[in-house]
Design a protein around this motif. Structure first.
Motif, PDB file in Angstrom:
ATOM      1  N   GLY A  31       0.765  -1.158   0.084  1.00 28.23           N
ATOM      2  CA  GLY A  31      -0.017   0.113  -0.054  1.00 28.23           C
ATOM      3  C   GLY A  31       0.729   1.291   0.082  1.00 28.23           C
ATOM      4  O   GLY A  31       2.158   1.249  -0.115  1.00 28.23           O
ATOM      5  N   SER A  32       0.250   2.376   0.009  1.00 25.97           N
ATOM      6  CA  SER A  32       0.818   3.719  -0.133  1.00 25.97           C
ATOM      7  C   SER A  32       1.270   4.457   1.242  1.00 25.97           C
ATOM      8  O   SER A  32       0.059   4.356   2.041  1.00 25.97           O
ATOM      9  N   LEU A  33       2.139   5.113   1.584  1.00 25.14           N
ATOM     10  CA  LEU A  33       2.478   5.720   2.697  1.00 25.14           C
ATOM     11  C   LEU A  33       2.180   7.319   2.387  1.00 25.14           C
ATOM     12  O   LEU A  33       2.287   8.027   3.031  1.00 25.14           O
ATOM     13  N   ASN A  34       1.841   7.464   1.308  1.00 23.06           N
ATOM     14  CA  ASN A  34       1.489   8.951   0.703  1.00 23.06           C
ATOM     15  C   ASN A  34       2.650   9.803   0.706  1.00 23.06           C
ATOM     16  O   ASN A  34       2.598  11.100   0.496  1.00 23.06           O
ATOM     17  N   ILE A  35       3.882   9.188   0.527  1.00 22.35           N
ATOM     18  CA  ILE A  35       5.114   9.989   0.702  1.00 22.35           C
ATOM     19  C   ILE A  35       5.428  10.601  -0.809  1.00 22.35           C
ATOM     20  O   ILE A  35       5.606  11.847  -1.164  1.00 22.35           O
ATOM     21  N   GLY A  36       4.873   9.830  -1.865  1.00 25.31           N
ATOM     22  CA  GLY A  36       5.025  10.132  -3.137  1.00 25.31           C
ATOM     23  C   GLY A  36       4.393  11.215  -3.495  1.00 25.31           C
ATOM     24  O   GLY A  36       4.777  12.386  -4.329  1.00 25.31           O
ATOM     25  N   MET A  37       3.009  11.190  -3.223  1.00 32.61           N
ATOM     26  CA  MET A  37       1.906  12.030  -3.560  1.00 32.61           C
ATOM     27  C   MET A  37       2.438  13.604  -2.595  1.00 32.61           C
ATOM     28  O   MET A  37       2.306  14.595  -3.228  1.00 32.61           O
TER      29      MET A  37
END
Length: 103
Positions: free
Chosen positions: A81-87
């Motif tokens: 899943g995503s940690l939202n670091i990229g966004m």
């Protein structure tokens, strides 16, 4: 001159990129990931995708390449899943470029 594309992360997250012709580098330890990213930057890789879970462990290494044109380091979610670091990085860069957060 053509630049190469690589992906760095855990096996389950990066193996699918091999089918797309991307050079795959499996890494789960921060020490290995740091060395791999630095080596890829020297070896003419233009784009390096890194899973967010690995990126979280090697923030200083990634920060060193933020102001450089190449390689472009793109953070991607892993199979966990995503940690939202990229966004968050995208939002920050857009805000810098435009002067406001338009996303």
């Amino acid at each position: 001159m053509r630049k190469k594309v690589a992906v760095v992360g855990d096996r389950d997250s990066v193996l699918v990129f091999k089918a797309l012709g991307v050079d795959v580098f499996e890494s789960i330890e921060s020490t290995d990931a740091r060395k791999t990213v630095d080596r890829l930057a020297k070896e003419d890789y233009g784009v390096i995708f890194i899973t967010e879970q690995i990126a979280e462990k090697i923030k200083e290494t990634i920060d060193r390449y933020n102001d450089k044109v190449s390689p472009a380091i793109i953070l991607i979610p892993s199979n966990q899943g995503s940690l939202n670091i990229g966004m968050n990085r995208i939002n920050t860069n857009v805000e810098k470029a435009v002067g406001a957060n338009i996303l």
